[in-house]
Design a protein around this motif. Structure first.
Motif, PDB file in Angstrom:
ATOM      1  N   UNK A  26     -27.744 -32.728 -73.676  1.00 24.00           N
ATOM      2  CA  UNK A  26     -26.341 -32.361 -73.736  1.00 24.00           C
ATOM      3  C   UNK A  26     -25.855 -32.487 -75.178  1.00 24.00           C
ATOM      4  N   UNK A  27     -24.799 -31.751 -75.532  1.00 26.07           N
ATOM      5  CA  UNK A  27     -24.258 -31.870 -76.891  1.00 26.07           C
ATOM      6  C   UNK A  27     -23.775 -33.288 -77.179  1.00 26.07           C
ATOM      7  N   UNK A  28     -23.780 -33.646 -78.442  1.00 29.63           N
ATOM      8  CA  UNK A  28     -23.290 -34.959 -78.848  1.00 29.63           C
ATOM      9  C   UNK A  28     -21.813 -35.061 -78.500  1.00 29.63           C
ATOM     10  N   UNK A  29     -21.422 -36.086 -77.752  1.00 29.68           N
ATOM     11  CA  UNK A  29     -19.999 -36.260 -77.453  1.00 29.68           C
ATOM     12  C   UNK A  29     -19.267 -36.827 -78.668  1.00 29.68           C
ATOM     13  N   UNK A  30     -17.946 -36.844 -78.587  1.00 22.93           N
ATOM     14  CA  UNK A  30     -17.126 -37.449 -79.635  1.00 22.93           C
ATOM     15  C   UNK A  30     -17.262 -38.963 -79.493  1.00 22.93           C
ATOM     16  N   UNK A  31     -17.959 -39.573 -80.440  1.00 19.63           N
ATOM     17  CA  UNK A  31     -18.268 -41.000 -80.375  1.00 19.63           C
ATOM     18  C   UNK A  31     -18.612 -41.498 -81.770  1.00 19.63           C
ATOM     19  N   UNK A  32     -18.519 -42.807 -81.984  1.00 22.03           N
ATOM     20  CA  UNK A  32     -18.992 -43.342 -83.263  1.00 22.03           C
ATOM     21  C   UNK A  32     -20.511 -43.210 -83.348  1.00 22.03           C
ATOM     22  N   UNK A  33     -21.012 -42.982 -84.550  1.00 20.87           N
ATOM     23  CA  UNK A  33     -22.462 -42.935 -84.755  1.00 20.87           C
ATOM     24  C   UNK A  33     -23.018 -44.333 -84.532  1.00 20.87           C
ATOM     25  N   UNK A  39     -29.142 -41.791 -79.213  1.00 19.58           N
ATOM     26  CA  UNK A  39     -28.135 -41.021 -79.943  1.00 19.58           C
ATOM     27  C   UNK A  39     -27.941 -41.554 -81.356  1.00 19.58           C
ATOM     28  N   UNK A  40     -28.955 -42.194 -81.890  1.00 23.29           N
ATOM     29  CA  UNK A  40     -28.899 -42.780 -83.228  1.00 23.29           C
ATOM     30  C   UNK A  40     -28.419 -41.763 -84.252  1.00 23.29           C
ATOM     31  N   UNK A  41     -27.464 -42.169 -85.071  1.00 19.20           N
ATOM     32  CA  UNK A  41     -26.908 -41.357 -86.152  1.00 19.20           C
ATOM     33  C   UNK A  41     -26.168 -40.113 -85.674  1.00 19.20           C
ATOM     34  N   UNK A  42     -25.874 -39.984 -84.398  1.00 23.12           N
ATOM     35  CA  UNK A  42     -25.140 -38.826 -83.889  1.00 23.12           C
ATOM     36  C   UNK A  42     -23.732 -39.266 -83.536  1.00 23.12           C
ATOM     37  N   UNK A  43     -22.743 -38.600 -84.103  1.00 22.43           N
ATOM     38  CA  UNK A  43     -21.360 -38.950 -83.882  1.00 22.43           C
ATOM     39  C   UNK A  43     -20.642 -39.042 -85.216  1.00 22.43           C
ATOM     40  N   UNK A  44     -19.489 -39.720 -85.226  1.00 20.72           N
ATOM     41  CA  UNK A  44     -18.703 -39.791 -86.461  1.00 20.72           C
ATOM     42  C   UNK A  44     -18.888 -41.129 -87.161  1.00 20.72           C
ATOM     43  N   UNK A 179     -15.819 -36.718 -74.507  1.00 18.25           N
ATOM     44  CA  UNK A 179     -16.171 -38.111 -74.779  1.00 18.25           C
ATOM     45  C   UNK A 179     -17.411 -38.502 -73.974  1.00 18.25           C
ATOM     46  N   UNK A 180     -18.088 -39.569 -74.382  1.00 16.32           N
ATOM     47  CA  UNK A 180     -19.284 -39.985 -73.653  1.00 16.32           C
ATOM     48  C   UNK A 180     -18.960 -40.348 -72.207  1.00 16.32           C
ATOM     49  N   UNK A 181     -19.898 -40.079 -71.331  1.00 17.44           N
ATOM     50  CA  UNK A 181     -19.728 -40.447 -69.914  1.00 17.44           C
ATOM     51  C   UNK A 181     -19.753 -41.970 -69.810  1.00 17.44           C
ATOM     52  N   UNK A 182     -18.968 -42.475 -68.883  1.00 11.89           N
ATOM     53  CA  UNK A 182     -18.951 -43.916 -68.639  1.00 11.89           C
ATOM     54  C   UNK A 182     -20.310 -44.340 -68.085  1.00 11.89           C
ATOM     55  N   UNK A 183     -20.821 -45.490 -68.518  1.00 10.54           N
ATOM     56  CA  UNK A 183     -22.121 -45.945 -67.992  1.00 10.54           C
ATOM     57  C   UNK A 183     -22.049 -46.203 -66.491  1.00 10.54           C
ATOM     58  N   UNK A 184     -23.114 -45.837 -65.805  1.00  6.61           N
ATOM     59  CA  UNK A 184     -23.204 -46.074 -64.345  1.00  6.61           C
ATOM     60  C   UNK A 184     -23.510 -47.527 -64.078  1.00  6.61           C
TER      61      UNK A 184
END
Length: 185
Positions: A26-33, A39-44, A179-184
């Motif tokens: 899935x595309x990188x959600x809006x989240x801190x890197x 998802x290492x290094x992906x985000x803002x 935004x990222x999905x909430x953890x299950x």
């Protein structure tokens, strides 16, 4: 130690690979890197340069389009501007890097048949004894947007095309922010 037979070992390898690759499906959600994980290094991320000046970066994965990466960077600039007590920001420099890579590998399950499909940045071949003889080629493209902003208080000057009203940008882009999905649990 008991040795696994080859089909079982290949099945376990395929299952493990799918688990790892599912993070990139899935595309990188809006989240801190993040510094670790799938998802290492992906985000803002941002670096404060002065009291009202920041360098911002948003990095997407292979499934994140250029427009999304650039919109997320603008959204982060607006969010940071408002949370810092400012009203508008000016982009003093910006750029978007495109990183492409092509990977070709031998298909371990090749039996004389192959396939061809085109999905998001992915090519493969199909048909009996295709010209690639069991080799698959994937092309990946990642985008990374970088900008330096200066934040200001008061009304945005209409004469400056590099000036953005932070509230207007946030309001305009909010419906497109994933935004990222909430953890299950």
């Amino acid at each position: 130690m008991k040795r696994l037979n080859r089909p079982l070992a290949l099945a376990l390898l395929a299952a493990a690979s799918l688990t790892v690759l599912s993070a990139c499906a899935t595309p990188t959600p809006y989240q801190p890197a993040m510094a670790t994980g799938a998802t290492r290094d992906r985000g803002y991320s941002e670096t404060r340069l002065e009291e009202n000046r920041y360098r911002l970066k948003f990095s997407g994965n292979d499934m994140t389009g250029r427009d999304t990466v650039e919109n997320y960077l603008l959204y982060r600039a607006a969010e940071l501007t408002l949370s810092s007590g400012f009203d508008w920001f000016e982009i003093v420099s910006r750029g978007t890097d495109e990183k492409r890579r092509t990977v070709t590998y031998n298909d371990p399950f090749y039996d004389g048949l192959s396939w061809r499909f085109y999905g998001r940045n992915r090519w493969s071949r199909w048909g009996a004894w295709g010209s690639d003889f069991g080799m698959d080629t994937f092309e990946y493209t990642r985008y990374e947007a970088v900008a330096e902003i200066v934040m200001h208080k008061g009304p945005k000057p209409d004469s400056n095309p590099a000036a953005y009203d932070a509230r207007a940008i946030q309001s305009s882009l909010e419906p497109r922010i994933v935004r990222p999905a909430a953890p299950r649990q």
